[in-house]
Design an enzyme around this catalytic site. Sequence first.
Site, mmCIF file in Angstrom:
data_model
loop_
_atom_site.group_PDB
_atom_site.id
_atom_site.type_symbol
_atom_site.label_atom_id
_atom_site.label_comp_id
_atom_site.label_asym_id
_atom_site.label_seq_id
_atom_site.Cartn_x
_atom_site.Cartn_y
_atom_site.Cartn_z
ATOM 1 N N TYR A 110 -25.956 23.928 166.942
ATOM 2 C CA TYR A 110 -26.116 22.917 165.813
ATOM 3 C C TYR A 110 -27.481 22.746 165.772
ATOM 4 C CZ TYR A 110 -25.402 18.662 163.182
ATOM 5 O OH TYR A 110 -25.404 17.573 162.449
ATOM 6 N N LYS B 147 -24.472 26.051 162.651
ATOM 7 C CA LYS B 147 -24.507 24.831 161.765
ATOM 8 C C LYS B 147 -25.993 24.522 161.651
ATOM 9 C CE LYS B 147 -23.196 20.170 160.573
ATOM 10 N NZ LYS B 147 -22.521 18.766 161.316
ATOM 11 N N ILE C 274 -20.140 22.011 156.190
ATOM 12 C CA ILE C 274 -19.468 20.772 156.704
ATOM 13 C C ILE C 274 -19.714 19.670 156.040
ATOM 14 C CG2 ILE C 274 -19.060 19.364 158.898
ATOM 15 C CD1 ILE C 274 -19.540 21.640 160.466
#
Length: 322
Positions: A155, A184, A225
């Site tokens: 991430y 991400k 997301i």
Amino acid sequence: METTSTDWRYTVMPAVFTWLKESESGALEIDLEVTQKYAADILKVQGKGGTRMGGLVGSGTLGENSYLSSEQRISLLKGLSDVAKEFNVPLISGAAAETKEEIAEIVKGLASAGVDTVMVMPPKTKELPSDEDMYAYYELAESAARAAGVTIMPYNNPDAAGYHEISTELLLKIAELPNVTALKISTIDVSIIETMMLANKDAKILAGVDTVTVHAGLAGACGGITGVGCIFPKASVTMQEYVSAGNWAEANKISQAMNSISYLDAQPLLLEYLKFAFGVHHNDAEGGLRTLGKKLTQEQIDDVRARYVLAKERLEVLGLAE
């Protein structure tokens, strides 16, 4: 566009809120039943093309993660794991630590709670780690995840992580680890995504900021997301359907309709703002204000409400306000 826990192309996943209630002593505690209900309600919603959310993100920034104890978090994730299994989607949750040994233990603990994929933040060190140390951190996290039967999602949040930003070169190297499901990338600068896709057209990248869903898709992101998608799931899923199909004009209509509220997803108080908007959406503004985070001022409350109303009015015109 069916999604499985190992194929996250063309999908969007909600970062769900942790609902709170007052205990007999007046303290706030997790209302697991309501949290599960709202998570299930979001996963039930279909886009205009018939697809649903492809995963469930629990105990993240929007899930009061920073304020929960380890015990609370594990209990919450076990409850959300039941919801994820019901809808046959992966459960994702984040993790951060100072050392590679610590992150490995956290990954094991989250796996035991029913998490399928761990979003691994960069190490929480005071000084910038070398690329070698950063890679070793993710390498051990991946190894621990593989041993526990789960995957990881590195991430990168350059807007929030400061000097802990992971370079694109290192991200591409980390992405080659065998148990990395996706990366991400939370940034409004989608050129980072495009640079990585030009270097590796097979990379799976999820956008982490609602304001750039369409532009991230143009740059090569396979999904995202979402926080705003918890409030307007039909709009969020339908927008991703259009992005995945390359129907940029229709996707952009939805993005523009949600601009007023998507803006909140990129603000420091995104938890407090979006949770309140969610409460307003469900006629539970009081519940939406229950957070372990910061107390909103009346001016902030009025601003969020106005942004929510504007987005809802625009989405109603498109038939996407549910």
